[in-house]
Design a protein around this motif. Sequence first.
Motif, PDB file in Angstrom:
ATOM      1  N   PHE A 129      23.699  72.486  38.912  1.00 22.08           N
ATOM      2  CA  PHE A 129      24.843  72.155  37.702  1.00 22.08           C
ATOM      3  C   PHE A 129      24.909  70.858  37.129  1.00 22.08           C
ATOM      4  N   GLY A 130      23.093  69.399  37.719  1.00 24.94           N
ATOM      5  CA  GLY A 130      23.759  68.666  36.926  1.00 24.94           C
ATOM      6  C   GLY A 130      24.258  66.740  37.691  1.00 24.94           C
ATOM      7  N   PHE A 131      25.126  67.740  38.658  1.00 22.85           N
ATOM      8  CA  PHE A 131      26.130  66.639  39.598  1.00 22.85           C
ATOM      9  C   PHE A 131      26.744  67.173  40.798  1.00 22.85           C
ATOM     10  N   ARG A 132      26.374  66.092  41.911  1.00 19.35           N
ATOM     11  CA  ARG A 132      26.108  66.926  43.214  1.00 19.35           C
ATOM     12  C   ARG A 132      27.482  66.773  43.619  1.00 19.35           C
ATOM     13  N   LEU A 133      27.823  67.606  44.938  1.00 19.90           N
ATOM     14  CA  LEU A 133      29.589  67.870  45.221  1.00 19.90           C
ATOM     15  C   LEU A 133      29.802  66.437  46.092  1.00 19.90           C
ATOM     16  N   HIS A 134      31.239  66.003  46.071  1.00 16.32           N
ATOM     17  CA  HIS A 134      32.158  65.081  46.681  1.00 16.32           C
ATOM     18  C   HIS A 134      31.982  65.563  47.828  1.00 16.32           C
ATOM     19  N   ASP A 135      31.130  63.951  48.386  1.00 16.64           N
ATOM     20  CA  ASP A 135      30.629  64.126  50.206  1.00 16.64           C
ATOM     21  C   ASP A 135      31.500  63.732  51.028  1.00 16.64           C
ATOM     22  N   LYS A 136      32.730  63.868  51.078  1.00 10.89           N
ATOM     23  CA  LYS A 136      33.658  63.253  51.756  1.00 10.89           C
ATOM     24  C   LYS A 136      34.164  64.515  52.017  1.00 10.89           C
ATOM     25  N   LEU A 137      34.891  64.950  50.783  1.00 17.16           N
ATOM     26  CA  LEU A 137      35.730  66.410  51.216  1.00 17.16           C
ATOM     27  C   LEU A 137      34.983  67.706  51.204  1.00 17.16           C
ATOM     28  N   GLY A 138      33.503  67.273  51.311  1.00 18.96           N
ATOM     29  CA  GLY A 138      32.704  68.714  51.622  1.00 18.96           C
ATOM     30  C   GLY A 138      32.380  68.502  53.265  1.00 18.96           C
ATOM     31  N   LYS A 139      32.449  66.873  53.925  1.00 22.02           N
ATOM     32  CA  LYS A 139      31.977  67.477  55.006  1.00 22.02           C
ATOM     33  C   LYS A 139      33.623  67.320  55.885  1.00 22.02           C
ATOM     34  N   TYR A 140      34.625  66.719  55.434  1.00 21.95           N
ATOM     35  CA  TYR A 140      36.015  67.343  56.141  1.00 21.95           C
ATOM     36  C   TYR A 140      36.263  68.578  55.621  1.00 21.95           C
ATOM     37  N   SER A 141      35.406  69.514  55.204  1.00 15.23           N
ATOM     38  CA  SER A 141      35.800  71.238  54.870  1.00 15.23           C
ATOM     39  C   SER A 141      34.709  71.865  56.460  1.00 15.23           C
ATOM     40  N   ALA A 142      33.864  71.067  55.772  1.00 19.00           N
ATOM     41  CA  ALA A 142      33.118  71.638  57.504  1.00 19.00           C
ATOM     42  C   ALA A 142      33.436  71.325  58.674  1.00 19.00           C
ATOM     43  N   TYR A 143      34.344  70.139  58.597  1.00 26.11           N
ATOM     44  CA  TYR A 143      35.145  70.208  60.153  1.00 26.11           C
ATOM     45  C   TYR A 143      36.271  70.490  60.170  1.00 26.11           C
ATOM     46  N   ALA A 144      37.028  71.158  59.549  1.00 29.06           N
ATOM     47  CA  ALA A 144      37.920  71.907  59.599  1.00 29.06           C
ATOM     48  C   ALA A 144      37.632  73.570  60.277  1.00 29.06           C
ATOM     49  N   TRP A 145      36.465  74.134  59.125  1.00 31.17           N
ATOM     50  CA  TRP A 145      36.072  75.212  59.380  1.00 31.17           C
ATOM     51  C   TRP A 145      35.222  75.682  60.234  1.00 31.17           C
ATOM     52  N   GLN A 146      35.252  73.678  60.661  1.00 28.06           N
ATOM     53  CA  GLN A 146      34.868  74.325  62.836  1.00 28.06           C
ATOM     54  C   GLN A 146      34.705  74.458  63.368  1.00 28.06           C
ATOM     55  N   ILE A 147      35.820  73.903  63.785  1.00 21.64           N
ATOM     56  CA  ILE A 147      36.894  73.083  65.018  1.00 21.64           C
ATOM     57  C   ILE A 147      37.976  75.055  64.744  1.00 21.64           C
ATOM     58  N   GLY A 148      38.510  74.951  63.239  1.00 26.07           N
ATOM     59  CA  GLY A 148      39.001  76.343  63.344  1.00 26.07           C
ATOM     60  C   GLY A 148      38.601  77.180  63.385  1.00 26.07           C
ATOM     61  N   PHE A 149      37.107  77.484  63.659  1.00 30.62           N
ATOM     62  CA  PHE A 149      36.038  78.849  63.954  1.00 30.62           C
ATOM     63  C   PHE A 149      36.203  78.723  65.013  1.00 30.62           C
TER      64      PHE A 149
END
Lengths: 337, 121, 194
Positions: A129-149
């Motif tokens: 798409f020509g632009f990056r995804l917001h890095d911090k929010l991506g990390k928070y999402s990953a942490y929440a997913w992992q802990i929740g999992f």
Amino acid sequence: MVAALIAIMFFSFIVWQHHFFTMGAGANVNAFFGIMTMVIAIPTGVKIFNWLFTMYKGKIRFDAPMVWFLCFVVTFTLGGVTGVMMAVPAIDFQVHNSMFLVAHFHNTIIGGVVFGFLAGITYWFPKIFGFRLHDKLGKYSAYAWQIGFILAFMPLYALGLMGAVRRIDHYDDPSWQPFFIVSAVGVLVIMLGVGLFILQLAVSIWKRKELRDTTGDPWNGRTLEWSVPSPAPEYNFAIEPEVTHRDEWWYRKESKLAVPKKSSYQDIWLPKNSGLGIGIAVCAGLFGFAMIWHIWWLGFAAFLAVVALIVFRTYADEPEKRISAEHLYHLDKGRKQ
Amino acid sequence: MKQNHFKKEVATYVWGLVAGLVLTLLAYGVTVAHLDAPLTLIAAVLLGLATLQVITQVLFFLHLDSETKPHWKSQAFIFTVLMIIVVVVGSLWIMTNLDYRMGMSGHAMEEYMLRQNKKGF
Amino acid sequence: MNHVAHAHDKHETAQLGFWLYLMTDLMLFAGLFATYMVLRGGTSGGPTASELFDPTFALTETIVLLLSSFTCGIAALALRYKKQSLALWGLGLTVVLGLVFLALEMKEFAEFYSEGHTWQANAFLSSFFTLVGTHGLHISIGLVWASTLLGYLIRSPHHDDAHRKMSLFTLFWHFLDIIWVFIFTIVYLLGVLS
């Protein structure tokens, strides 16, 4: 690594009966498929060590794709370990259709597919798409997913061993209650992770000007897709790349290879855009829908439309367009400086 | 020169057709001849003839042997045949085994279990 | 890259892509064959394969299809050597032979149906009609394809794309004959024997 992949590919074709250990097949059949299922863990283990040793002594940057990747390795390995347990037909008879199975297969599918998929989306998003995804929010999402999992699915292993089967509408053993409550809390945390990911998408689209990838190589990558501009042009590579090193793009960057000469550019022929593909796909989809719901007139009409469109496609000359070498050269020149 | 090439290539198709016809008629003959041989042997012969015919067609009609490097088509074909053997043989093995164990009536099953017990698991 | 080399490249790519599709189709048929072999005995009191099938009839079908495979190959060859009229005759004959094959199969199916041996009668007939019917469906689609191609060849026989389109159809048609060899052997011949 390649050998391990090929081995997994081959063995994965001879394990299917491990879904039916309890259907009543003989000991020979169950033993064969049980052993094959266990054997597949060996090349998979090789893959896990591949990943670990790729990181070993490397300079690791904890960007969002890397965090997703680490979640993937941890979760998927755990799922693989419980998978080997269930590959023993005797154990499978005990935990068949129980919460243990539910936990195992979410461990592999969420760990192996969802986390890997999200790592990939985050990593290649700028190329698409020509632009990056917001890095911090991506990390928070990953942490929440992992802990929740972990919260949601670890109690299920215990529940499965305690005798809870899957798809129950009620249970009358109060000792299961705490496990189910922990699991429910885990689901809420996962939902937070999903929400953060959607928020990440929204914020990234909102701030796409700040996050724009102007170099085509936002991660300082090693492989050739990062040598073309982002989003990737329709012709992909202006010059068909000749690969001489394992990490070709890295090698080119390190050895400061000169910008290609004007004479090395050639014309590229591309098929013109056509609406026929979408048309055929929509009509075929309608045909399938109509057949499932017995809407005969729609099925008949959609089928005729598919045939008519394909016949039309045969007679229509396939228009092509030429992108001149001159134009390609100037595009590249404008970017490289 | 070109005419010669054409004739040569037509010849491969004619050979393919002749081989196909011969193998088909042979298989038909084996079936209707009421041979005094065990059924498994006749079945093996018929499957062998079918395989032979597929090989001749792949060579004479599809010309898979003249494929240039890197032989993508041949590789894909060999892989597919391997997978088909795995799926078909595997399915037949599982299902006959299942039939054998699940298809028995109560009495036959009891005798089977007793026999197994005597053998000792 | 000049335009001739580009057309050649496109031809090779299309051939490989279509070949991979054929391999997946082969897997589909393998699944149907395995199903048929497993369910073959499940006649639920109805007639068995040996009572139902006529090997001579199946032989006729086989020879018709083999001949059509041959004429189709000759047509593709003729087109490559710029023998337009031979190509048209070959492809036309392929369509006719294909139609004959389809008519024979329809006749057989109709006979079974009129005698009450429908695909809802038992597991054996379900798997039989699914396997042989799927092959027949492929043949029907191939006939629509061949007729379209015939029109294309009459309209623009010298076009770059003519050769490519023809060679793809040839692959498809030869492939269907190969599938039929196994249907002939496993369904009809082994069915008559058992």
